[in-house]
Design a protein around this motif. Structure first.
Motif, mmCIF file in Angstrom:
data_model
loop_
_atom_site.group_PDB
_atom_site.id
_atom_site.type_symbol
_atom_site.label_atom_id
_atom_site.label_comp_id
_atom_site.label_asym_id
_atom_site.label_seq_id
_atom_site.Cartn_x
_atom_site.Cartn_y
_atom_site.Cartn_z
ATOM 1 N N HIS A 1 17.462 108.487 51.241
ATOM 2 C CA HIS A 1 18.036 108.823 49.931
ATOM 3 C C HIS A 1 17.648 107.808 48.853
ATOM 4 O O HIS A 1 17.600 108.129 47.680
ATOM 5 C CB HIS A 1 19.558 108.965 50.042
ATOM 6 C CG HIS A 1 19.960 110.183 50.804
ATOM 7 N ND1 HIS A 1 21.234 110.388 51.274
ATOM 8 C CD2 HIS A 1 19.256 111.273 51.184
ATOM 9 C CE1 HIS A 1 21.291 111.552 51.908
ATOM 10 N NE2 HIS A 1 20.102 112.092 51.863
ATOM 11 N N ASP A 2 17.385 106.577 49.287
ATOM 12 C CA ASP A 2 16.757 105.588 48.403
ATOM 13 C C ASP A 2 17.538 105.317 47.105
ATOM 14 O O ASP A 2 16.930 105.200 46.022
ATOM 15 C CB ASP A 2 15.326 106.066 48.067
ATOM 16 C CG ASP A 2 14.418 104.910 47.693
ATOM 17 O OD1 ASP A 2 14.828 103.747 47.849
ATOM 18 O OD2 ASP A 2 13.289 105.179 47.224
ATOM 19 N N CYS A 3 18.849 105.221 47.202
ATOM 20 C CA CYS A 3 19.656 104.982 46.001
ATOM 21 C C CYS A 3 19.338 103.588 45.443
ATOM 22 O O CYS A 3 19.267 102.620 46.206
ATOM 23 C CB CYS A 3 21.146 105.062 46.327
ATOM 24 S SG CYS A 3 21.583 106.592 47.174
ATOM 25 N N TYR B 1 21.104 101.545 43.883
ATOM 26 C CA TYR B 1 22.193 100.566 44.009
ATOM 27 C C TYR B 1 22.532 100.252 45.469
ATOM 28 O O TYR B 1 23.483 99.526 45.743
ATOM 29 C CB TYR B 1 23.451 101.106 43.321
ATOM 30 C CG TYR B 1 23.847 102.490 43.799
ATOM 31 C CD1 TYR B 1 24.498 102.651 45.014
ATOM 32 C CD2 TYR B 1 23.536 103.621 43.053
ATOM 33 C CE1 TYR B 1 24.839 103.911 45.479
ATOM 34 C CE2 TYR B 1 23.875 104.887 43.502
ATOM 35 C CZ TYR B 1 24.524 105.027 44.710
ATOM 36 O OH TYR B 1 24.838 106.268 45.178
ATOM 37 N N CYS B 2 21.791 100.801 46.414
ATOM 38 C CA CYS B 2 22.141 100.653 47.835
ATOM 39 C C CYS B 2 22.213 99.177 48.228
ATOM 40 O O CYS B 2 21.283 98.412 47.960
ATOM 41 C CB CYS B 2 21.093 101.347 48.692
ATOM 42 S SG CYS B 2 21.453 101.206 50.464
ATOM 43 N N PHE C 1 13.271 100.112 53.880
ATOM 44 C CA PHE C 1 14.535 100.773 54.210
ATOM 45 C C PHE C 1 14.491 102.294 53.997
ATOM 46 O O PHE C 1 15.025 103.057 54.803
ATOM 47 C CB PHE C 1 15.654 100.160 53.351
ATOM 48 C CG PHE C 1 17.025 100.681 53.653
ATOM 49 C CD1 PHE C 1 17.751 100.191 54.733
ATOM 50 C CD2 PHE C 1 17.611 101.658 52.862
ATOM 51 C CE1 PHE C 1 19.029 100.664 55.016
ATOM 52 C CE2 PHE C 1 18.888 102.138 53.134
ATOM 53 C CZ PHE C 1 19.594 101.651 54.214
ATOM 54 N N LYS D 1 26.277 112.156 51.493
ATOM 55 C CA LYS D 1 25.923 112.690 50.175
ATOM 56 C C LYS D 1 25.211 114.030 50.347
ATOM 57 O O LYS D 1 24.744 114.603 49.362
ATOM 58 C CB LYS D 1 24.927 111.750 49.474
ATOM 59 C CG LYS D 1 25.497 110.456 48.958
ATOM 60 C CD LYS D 1 24.442 109.708 48.155
ATOM 61 C CE LYS D 1 25.043 108.532 47.411
ATOM 62 N NZ LYS D 1 24.892 107.266 48.113
HETATM 63 S S1 SF4 Z 1 23.651 104.107 49.279
HETATM 64 FE FE1 SF4 Z 1 23.984 105.287 51.153
HETATM 65 S S2 SF4 Z 1 22.914 107.238 50.799
HETATM 66 FE FE2 SF4 Z 1 22.128 105.767 49.295
HETATM 67 S S3 SF4 Z 1 20.304 104.838 50.250
HETATM 68 FE FE3 SF4 Z 1 22.049 103.507 50.754
HETATM 69 S S4 SF4 Z 1 22.773 104.247 52.735
HETATM 70 FE FE4 SF4 Z 1 21.510 105.860 51.842
#
Ligand code: SF4
Length: 296
Positions: A39-41, A43-44, A60, A127
């Motif tokens: 998902h590569d958010c 803010y992760c 990651f 998500k």
């Molecule tokens: S915040 Fe959660 S959904 Fe988004 S990249 Fe990180 S682990 Fe994945």
């Protein structure tokens, strides 16, 4: 820019359950069917976990470790005489259990089968609308009274979502997940986390979000403001500089440390909690009574 190819590495896990020591969370154990997250958010702050595997944090979102035998190992762990099935396990803590590849591999689904068989307390955090594939199993687990599903929806702004969570399902798909989980009679909460200062935390932003979630059947909503722990700082500040350059000085002021400046964070929480009460999405008792029944 062309996206890096995603590599899947199949592994055999020795154990699956891990202890979570955070008093404020309604669970004490976690399970991750995968390591890394597509998902590569932006803010992760789970990227650091790749370092434990001897991999760079930059991999990651592109190198996903698949725990092929997770369900079998979990079954063994849950059968241990010292394990109490009332102890809540959260799937997942440092990845999303519904990775795109889960569609083919069905590892999270196999794990759900084990929770159903063992009648163990479970929380599912995601998500992804792929969770709806498993609605049959989730409804069965919930009938045993030990399931809580949490969907992360930090904003109603799809343009913002595309920028900050580029490979995660759309906001509309996640709203539909909340509705369908609710309609199936399962307790469903929403984590509106993280709220981005000056981008998604105004009165209007929050009212639009919370009103929509209330109308979609959410039992409760929890919020928190963006933090810049770990690698998040080195990703979020360049993101702000690129997408919202006029806000960079404000962010530098708010984030002298890892957490948002206290005054701003308190104001946002107060605003959100007032709206949460106003729209009656404050049925935390469902989660907390669940915790009382099930926590370690
Ligand atoms: S915040 Fe959660 S959904 Fe988004 S990249 Fe990180 S682990 Fe994945």
């Amino acid at each position: 820019m062309r996206r890096k190819e995603v590599i899947y590495e199949h592994t055999e896990a020795k154990s699956t359950l891990h202890r979570v020591n955070a008093w404020f969370l309604p669970f004490r154990w976690g399970i991750n069917p995968y390591r890394g997250c597509e998902h590569d958010c932006v803010y992760c702050n789970a990227r650091y976990t790749h370092e434990y595997l001897g991999l760079p944090t930059g991999d990651f979102a592109h190198k996903i470790l698949v725990k092929d035998n997770a369900a079998a190992v979990l079954d063994r762990e849950l059968s241990n005489k010292r394990w109490d099935r009332k102890w809540t396990v959260n799937m997942s803590t440092v990845t999303d259990p519904y990775q795109p590849v889960e569609r083919e591999l069905e590892i999270a689904r196999d794990i759900l089968e084990v929770f159903l068989k063992r009648r163990n307390a479970l929380m599912v955090s995601t998500k992804s609308d792929l969770v709806l594939r498993d609605l049959d199993l989730l409804a069965e687990i919930a009938r045993g009274g030990f399931l809580n599903v949490v969907v992360t929806i930090p904003s109603m702004d799809e343009e913002l979502r595309e920028k900050m969570e580029p490979r995660a399902p759309s906001i509309q798909k996640r709203i539909a997940v909340v509705r369908k989980i609710h309609d199936a009679g399962i307790t469903v909460g929403v984590a509106s986390v993280p709220l981005f200062p000056y981008i998604s935390d105004s009165e209007n932003d929050l009212e639009r979000l919370i009103k929509t979630l209330a109308g979609s059947g959410a039992d409760y909503v929890v919020v928190d403001v963006l933090n810049l722990r770990g690698e998040a700082r080195s990703r979020v500040l360049p993101f702000i500089e690129g997408q919202y350059p006029e806000l960079l000085p404000k962010y530098e002021g708010l984030y002298k440390a890892d957490y948002c400046e206290k005054g701003h964070a308190a104001q946002v929480r107060e605003r959100a909690n007032r709206l949460i009460k106003e729209y009656h999405v404050d049925n935390y008792d469902r989660m907390f009574s669940y915790r009382k029944k099930t926590s370690a």
